[in-house]
Design a protein around this motif. Structure first.
Motif, mmCIF file in Angstrom:
data_model
loop_
_atom_site.group_PDB
_atom_site.id
_atom_site.type_symbol
_atom_site.label_atom_id
_atom_site.label_comp_id
_atom_site.label_asym_id
_atom_site.label_seq_id
_atom_site.Cartn_x
_atom_site.Cartn_y
_atom_site.Cartn_z
ATOM 1 N N GLN A 22 18.006 23.330 15.257
ATOM 2 C CA GLN A 22 18.927 22.204 15.328
ATOM 3 C C GLN A 22 18.173 20.886 15.177
ATOM 4 O OE1 GLN A 22 21.240 22.088 18.909
ATOM 5 N NE2 GLN A 22 22.653 20.571 18.108
ATOM 6 N N THR A 26 19.375 18.430 12.379
ATOM 7 C CA THR A 26 20.144 17.260 12.805
ATOM 8 C C THR A 26 19.328 16.208 13.553
ATOM 9 O OG1 THR A 26 20.766 18.216 14.943
ATOM 10 C CG2 THR A 26 22.207 18.699 13.060
ATOM 11 N N GLY A 30 20.053 19.861 21.189
ATOM 12 C CA GLY A 30 21.101 20.664 21.808
ATOM 13 C C GLY A 30 21.134 20.580 23.319
#
Length: 68
Positions: A22, A26, A30
């Motif tokens: 992640q 991005t 998380g």
């Protein structure tokens, strides 16, 4: 020992691999953002350290199981 391997493997994937992927996609980590905040100094370090620890636990538990 099998339970320790399963738990370490699960935590390694959920709190190690997924947040690292992640982060690569991005820029966010998380579930770790709940623990360390939104902008820690090295956001990738937390899941990486947990992943390494999980791998060590799995390997040590496997070797202990095979040894005796």
């Amino acid at each position: 020992m099998k339970t320790a391997q399963n738990v370490a493997g699960f935590l390694g994937v959920v709190l190690g691999v997924i947040p690292l992927l992640q982060y690569l996609v991005t820029g966010r980590i998380g579930l770790w953002s709940l623990v360390v905040g939104d902008a820690p100094a090295l956001p990738w370090a937390y899941p990486a350290v947990l992943l390494v620890a999980a791998v060590i636990v799995v390997v040590v538990a496997d070797r202990r199981e095979k040894a005796g």
